[in-house]
Scaffold this motif. Structure first.
Motif, mmCIF file in Angstrom:
data_model
loop_
_atom_site.group_PDB
_atom_site.id
_atom_site.type_symbol
_atom_site.label_atom_id
_atom_site.label_comp_id
_atom_site.label_asym_id
_atom_site.label_seq_id
_atom_site.Cartn_x
_atom_site.Cartn_y
_atom_site.Cartn_z
ATOM 1 N N PHE A 1 75.261 -82.076 -44.119
ATOM 2 C CA PHE A 1 74.524 -82.836 -43.109
ATOM 3 C C PHE A 1 73.962 -81.903 -42.044
ATOM 4 O O PHE A 1 72.917 -82.153 -41.464
ATOM 5 N N VAL B 1 74.383 -86.239 -36.493
ATOM 6 C CA VAL B 1 73.693 -86.598 -37.734
ATOM 7 C C VAL B 1 74.577 -87.525 -38.569
ATOM 8 O O VAL B 1 74.125 -88.550 -39.086
ATOM 9 N N TRP C 1 67.547 -85.646 -40.456
ATOM 10 C CA TRP C 1 67.766 -87.084 -40.629
ATOM 11 C C TRP C 1 67.266 -87.789 -39.379
ATOM 12 O O TRP C 1 67.629 -87.404 -38.262
ATOM 13 N N GLU C 2 66.429 -88.789 -39.571
ATOM 14 C CA GLU C 2 65.818 -89.503 -38.457
ATOM 15 C C GLU C 2 65.940 -91.001 -38.656
ATOM 16 O O GLU C 2 66.248 -91.464 -39.771
ATOM 17 N N ASP D 1 70.439 -81.188 -41.039
ATOM 18 C CA ASP D 1 69.985 -81.697 -39.738
ATOM 19 C C ASP D 1 68.672 -82.478 -39.804
ATOM 20 O O ASP D 1 68.167 -82.894 -38.761
ATOM 21 N N SER E 1 77.492 -81.200 -37.924
ATOM 22 C CA SER E 1 76.570 -81.992 -37.093
ATOM 23 C C SER E 1 77.071 -83.426 -36.948
ATOM 24 O O SER E 1 76.695 -84.322 -37.717
#
Length: 309
Positions: free
Chosen positions: A45, A52, A23-24, A21, A49
């Protein structure tokens, strides 16, 4: 940027360890700043999710991915299904993830990259790791594979369909054969401590590919986090170089995003491939300004290593 890179003999690969989780939007920007040509995702991921995976699927850099055990967290087991936060009779978050990734998901498959004359072949999707056949039901339902022997055959089938002789293997968990100490790339670091927790089907498929004469510069994976459970004095060994010259990289530096003195740092494993040979492997942490804040070199090819003719 990519077109300039493909004219040179050096390919810059980013391997993204277990995301969980983290990840931006900034991760995609950081990859651009790093100037990578190819991005490989080892899975996990998040717990199914979808959002994501949607963000990662939209990344406009050549990529390949394989699904991890957490990517089927609410679907693969009875205990997971009991905790499922959605109505499985109406939704299928596992399939949504697969649909979003499309051809980029190489589990039990392959993706050819003509620009670099190489093929990425994926290992078993949703691997839990180890010598036992875990998450068997979902693998049989989704892929019709019912044993580790059939699983190895399925990976080998993807190898045989590859357009290129140079193969990069991408798995969630690594192959067996990389050592049985708890700090080895796939070593068991929980009670009872010790033992090889690599995937035997993945190891067998790689062995068959080598026997068939394929060039395998890199095998990369995650799942077994660098931080060990039984001790905080050392980290897991991230790189193993085989006698054949293949580099095995465990990219699971978790958590991959940390806060340090008010600055957010995000990690990426970087692999340089020169004329089909891995020349360097490092772990970099990128800061708020998208510059490399720190770098740890895991492997550097010795000048004494002769390039193949």
């Amino acid at each position: 940027m990519t077109s300039q890179k493909t004219q040179s003999t050096t390919l810059k690969i980013a391997v993204i360890g277990d995301v969980h989780d983290q990840w931006e939007v900034e991760d995609g920007i950081a990859l651009k700043h790093l100037g990578v040509d190819l991005v490989l995702f080892v899975g996990d991921f998040g717990n199914e999710s979808v959002e994501v995976v949607k963000a990662i699927a939209s990344l406009d850099i050549p990529k390949a991915a394989v699904m991890g055990n957490h990517d089927a967290w609410y679907t693969a087991t009875e205990w997971g299904r009991r905790k499922c936060p959605y109505d499985r009779s109406k939704e299928d978050w596992v399939q949504e993830q697969l649909d979003l990734l499309g051809i980029a998901h190489v589990g039990y498959g392959k993706l050819d990259f003509p620009a670099w004359n190489l093929t990425v072949v994926g290992g078993r999707p949703f691997s839990w790791g180890g010598p036992e056949w875990r998450f068997a039901e979902i693998v049989q339902e989704r892929y019709g594979v019912a044993s580790l022997e059939e699983s190895a055959d399925r990976i080998v089938k993807a190898v045989k369909s590859a357009a290129y002789e140079t193969i990069i293997f991408l798995g969630h968990n690594g192959p067996s054969g990389l050592g049985d100490r708890p700090e080895d790339p796939c070593g068991k670091d929980w009670h009872p401590i010790g033992g090889d927790f690599g995937d035997p089907d993945f190891g067998e498929a790689i062995s068959q590919a080598l026997t068939a004469g394929k060039t395998i510069p890199l095998v990369t994976f995650g799942h077994m986090h660098h931080t060990l459970r039984h001790t905080k004095k050392v980290l897991r060994k991230p790189v193993f170089r085989s006698p054949e010259g293949t580099i095995y990289l465990n990219a699971a530096s978790v958590p991959r995003i940390v806060e340090n003195g008010g600055e957010k740092l995000r990690n990426f494993s970087l692999v340089s491939l020169e004329a089909g040979v891995v020349s360097q492997v490092s772990l970099v942490w990128v800061g708020n300004d998208f510059q490399v804040a720190s770098e740890e070199i895991f492997y550097e090819r010795s000048a004494s290593v002769v390039q193949p003719a």
